[in-house]
Design a protein around this motif. Structure first.
Motif, short mmCIF file in Angstrom:
data_model
loop_
_atom_site.label_atom_id
_atom_site.label_comp_id
_atom_site.label_asym_id
_atom_site.label_seq_id
_atom_site.Cartn_x
_atom_site.Cartn_y
_atom_site.Cartn_z
N ILE A 47 31.23 -2.27 32.46
CA ILE A 47 32.49 -1.79 33.02
C ILE A 47 33.61 -1.93 32.00
O ILE A 47 34.47 -1.04 31.87
CB ILE A 47 32.84 -2.57 34.31
N ALA A 48 33.60 -3.04 31.23
CA ALA A 48 34.62 -3.26 30.22
C ALA A 48 34.55 -2.19 29.12
O ALA A 48 35.58 -1.70 28.66
CB ALA A 48 34.46 -4.65 29.60
N MET A 49 33.33 -1.85 28.71
CA MET A 49 33.16 -0.81 27.69
C MET A 49 33.66 0.54 28.20
O MET A 49 34.27 1.32 27.47
CB MET A 49 31.70 -0.69 27.27
N LEU A 50 33.41 0.82 29.47
CA LEU A 50 33.88 2.06 30.08
C LEU A 50 35.41 2.11 30.07
O LEU A 50 36.01 3.15 29.76
CB LEU A 50 33.36 2.16 31.51
N TYR A 51 36.03 0.98 30.36
CA TYR A 51 37.49 0.90 30.32
C TYR A 51 38.01 1.11 28.90
O TYR A 51 39.00 1.82 28.68
CB TYR A 51 37.96 -0.46 30.85
N LEU A 52 37.33 0.49 27.91
CA LEU A 52 37.76 0.64 26.52
C LEU A 52 37.63 2.09 26.05
O LEU A 52 38.48 2.58 25.31
CB LEU A 52 36.93 -0.28 25.62
N ILE A 53 36.56 2.77 26.47
CA ILE A 53 36.40 4.18 26.10
C ILE A 53 37.58 4.98 26.62
O ILE A 53 38.16 5.82 25.91
CB ILE A 53 35.07 4.74 26.66
N THR A 54 37.97 4.73 27.87
CA THR A 54 39.12 5.42 28.46
C THR A 54 40.40 5.11 27.69
O THR A 54 41.21 6.00 27.41
CB THR A 54 39.28 5.01 29.94
N LEU A 55 40.58 3.83 27.34
CA LEU A 55 41.77 3.41 26.60
C LEU A 55 41.84 4.06 25.23
O LEU A 55 42.89 4.60 24.83
CB LEU A 55 41.76 1.88 26.45
N PHE A 56 40.72 4.05 24.49
CA PHE A 56 40.70 4.66 23.16
C PHE A 56 40.88 6.18 23.23
O PHE A 56 41.43 6.78 22.30
CB PHE A 56 39.41 4.30 22.42
N CYS A 57 40.43 6.79 24.33
CA CYS A 57 40.65 8.23 24.51
C CYS A 57 42.14 8.54 24.62
O CYS A 57 42.62 9.53 24.07
CB CYS A 57 39.92 8.73 25.76
N ASP A 58 42.84 7.70 25.34
CA ASP A 58 44.29 7.88 25.49
C ASP A 58 44.99 7.74 24.14
O ASP A 58 45.89 8.51 23.80
CB ASP A 58 44.84 6.86 26.49
N ILE A 59 44.57 6.75 23.34
CA ILE A 59 45.13 6.55 22.01
C ILE A 59 44.79 7.73 21.10
O ILE A 59 45.63 8.21 20.33
CB ILE A 59 44.60 5.24 21.39
N PHE A 60 43.55 8.24 21.25
CA PHE A 60 43.10 9.35 20.43
C PHE A 60 43.87 10.64 20.73
O PHE A 60 44.32 11.34 19.81
CB PHE A 60 41.60 9.58 20.64
N THR A 61 44.00 10.98 22.01
CA THR A 61 44.71 12.21 22.37
C THR A 61 46.15 12.16 21.90
O THR A 61 46.70 13.17 21.44
CB THR A 61 44.68 12.45 23.89
N ASN A 62 46.76 11.00 21.99
CA ASN A 62 48.14 10.83 21.52
C ASN A 62 48.22 11.07 20.02
O ASN A 62 49.13 11.76 19.53
CB ASN A 62 48.62 9.42 21.88
N ALA A 63 47.25 10.54 19.25
CA ALA A 63 47.24 10.73 17.80
C ALA A 63 46.99 12.18 17.43
O ALA A 63 47.63 12.73 16.51
CB ALA A 63 46.17 9.83 17.17
N VAL A 64 46.07 12.85 18.15
CA VAL A 64 45.76 14.24 17.86
C VAL A 64 46.96 15.14 18.08
O VAL A 64 47.26 16.05 17.28
CB VAL A 64 44.56 14.72 18.73
N GLU A 65 47.70 14.90 19.16
CA GLU A 65 48.89 15.70 19.44
C GLU A 65 49.92 15.56 18.33
O GLU A 65 50.51 16.54 17.88
CB GLU A 65 49.48 15.28 20.79
N HIS A 66 50.13 14.33 17.87
CA HIS A 66 51.09 14.10 16.78
C HIS A 66 50.57 14.64 15.45
O HIS A 66 51.35 15.09 14.61
CB HIS A 66 51.40 12.60 16.66
N LEU A 67 49.26 14.60 15.27
CA LEU A 67 48.66 15.18 14.06
C LEU A 67 48.95 16.67 14.01
O LEU A 67 49.28 17.22 12.95
CB LEU A 67 47.15 14.92 14.05
N GLY A 68 48.81 17.34 15.15
CA GLY A 68 49.10 18.77 15.21
C GLY A 68 50.55 19.07 14.91
O GLY A 68 50.87 20.02 14.18
N ASN A 69 51.46 18.27 15.47
CA ASN A 69 52.89 18.47 15.21
C ASN A 69 53.24 18.20 13.75
O ASN A 69 54.04 18.92 13.14
CB ASN A 69 53.72 17.56 16.12
N TYR A 70 52.65 17.16 13.20
CA TYR A 70 52.99 16.75 11.83
C TYR A 70 52.60 17.82 10.81
O TYR A 70 53.33 18.08 9.86
CB TYR A 70 52.28 15.43 11.52
N PHE A 71 51.42 18.42 11.02
CA PHE A 71 50.94 19.43 10.08
C PHE A 71 51.11 20.86 10.61
O PHE A 71 50.63 21.81 10.00
CB PHE A 71 49.45 19.19 9.75
N ASN A 72 51.78 20.99 11.76
CA ASN A 72 52.02 22.30 12.37
C ASN A 72 50.71 23.05 12.60
O ASN A 72 50.57 24.23 12.28
CB ASN A 72 52.97 23.14 11.51
#
Length: 344
Positions: free
Chosen positions: A10-35
């Motif tokens: 269950i803890a690993m499942l929670y961590l996967i969800t948490l890292f997904c949130d961090i990842f999507t946030n980084a990807v969105e900013h990556l797109g903005n940064y490099f247009n």
């Protein structure tokens, strides 16, 4: 059953969800940064990043068996099942869950049931996937090792062509959904605007590393549970392993659809499907016997059934895809489960 095993799963499942949130946030900013436009951002950068777990899994399954001296055949079976299970889960469960989330949000009056994605890019991704996937599947009927190696090279080259063409297409034709939440690492490292580019990359790599590790340990825990419950290795690899390795794409799709960023949500899934049909499938062809029995054939038929549903959802004109039609992708998954349980 071991209580610690259940809690850690269950803890690993929670961590996967948490890292997904961090990842999507980084990807969105990556797109903005490099247009970078959303189509390319989802189909290539997000898809490749979240596809790491299912790419690593067959390698771990095969080479881990060689290194540890354990049952090599079981390792190959798990590896082959993981390769086939990944596009199966995405083409059925992932689209079903994204469509379901859109319908639920619509019922709550937070959005309508129309998925506002790039229809042209969506169809194009499906065509690329169908070509790569079909070539990989048909390779099972090739008995020449040389020809199989040629197919592997062709699939790897095919993905390179897809990536280049997607970047060119999205440079002119795709929309960009620029609004995004504050970079998570910026909240941790205050007054670091002068190194924001480095923070985006650091957060992107941190999230990928977290996804790979948490997904890996989730799979290992599920393998232990399967041994306790006496679940066969092939069933494990076709059903249970992809549940963990596809969670990043599925959760990313849910997160982006909730934010109304439908192009990112859909292209992340279709881009991951193409990546899996080229890269992990090349691993399966090269390192396993790559022959199919009844359970694998059911799996392949379910993927093609879902593809037919996906293509039919794009017959309407315009950008929008109706979530009520897309939710039908869950039917092939249900039929596959029925076939495995009832027909064997």
């Amino acid at each position: 059953m071991n209580t610690f095993l259940i809690i850690s799963t269950i803890a690993m499942l929670y961590l996967i969800t948490l890292f997904c949130d961090i990842f999507t946030n980084a990807v969105e900013h990556l797109g903005n940064y490099f247009n970078i436009q959303d189509g390319a951002l989802g189909s290539i950068f997000a898809a490749v990043g979240t596809a790491f777990p299912e790419t690593v899994l067959p390698l771990i399954a095969v080479f881990g068996a060689y290194i540890s001296g354990s049952d090599i055949n079981m390792g190959k079976e798990i590896g082959k099942g993981a390769v086939l299970g990944s596009p199966f889960m995405l083409s059925t469960v992932a689209f079903f869950l994204v469509a379901l989330s859109v319908i639920i949000l619509s019922a709550a009056k937070k959005r309508d049931t129309k998925i506002n994605t790039d229809r042209k890019l969506f169809l194009r991704d499906l065509k690329f996937f169908m070509i790569a996937y079909s070539v990989g599947i048909l390779t099972a009927f090739v008995h020449s090792a040389i020809l199989k190696n040629i197919v592997v090279v062709c699939l790897l080259s095919f993905y390179l062509v897809y990536a280049v063409r997607t970047l060119k297409l999205c440079h002119t034709d795709c929309n960009c959904e620029n609004e995004c939440d504050e970079l998570i690492f910026s909240k941790v490292f205050k007054n670091a605007d002068n190194i924001k580019g480095y923070l985006i990359f650091a957060q992107f790599l941190f999230a990928i590393g977290g996804l790979v590790l948490s997904s890996h340990y989730f799979v290992e825990n599920i393998k232990e549970i399967s041994v306790i419950l006496s679940v066969p290795a092939m069933i494990l690899s076709l059903f249970l392993a992809p549940v963990a390795t596809e969670l990043p794409e599925i959760i990313n799709g849910l997160v982006w659809s909730k934010k109304g960023k439908d192009t990112l949500a859909i292209s992340n899934i279709t881009g991951a499907m193409i990546f899996q049909a080229c890269i992990p499938m090349s691993i399966g062809i090269f390192f396993t016997d790559w022959t199919f029995e009844t359970k694998e054939i059911y799996n392949i038929l379910a993927v093609y059934s879902s593809l037919l549903i996906l293509i039919c959802t794009t017959f309407n004109k315009g950008r929008n895809i109706d979530a009520k039609a897309l939710i039908l992708c869950g039917i092939p998954y249900i039929l596959y489960v029925f076939a495995i349980i009832i027909l064997g």
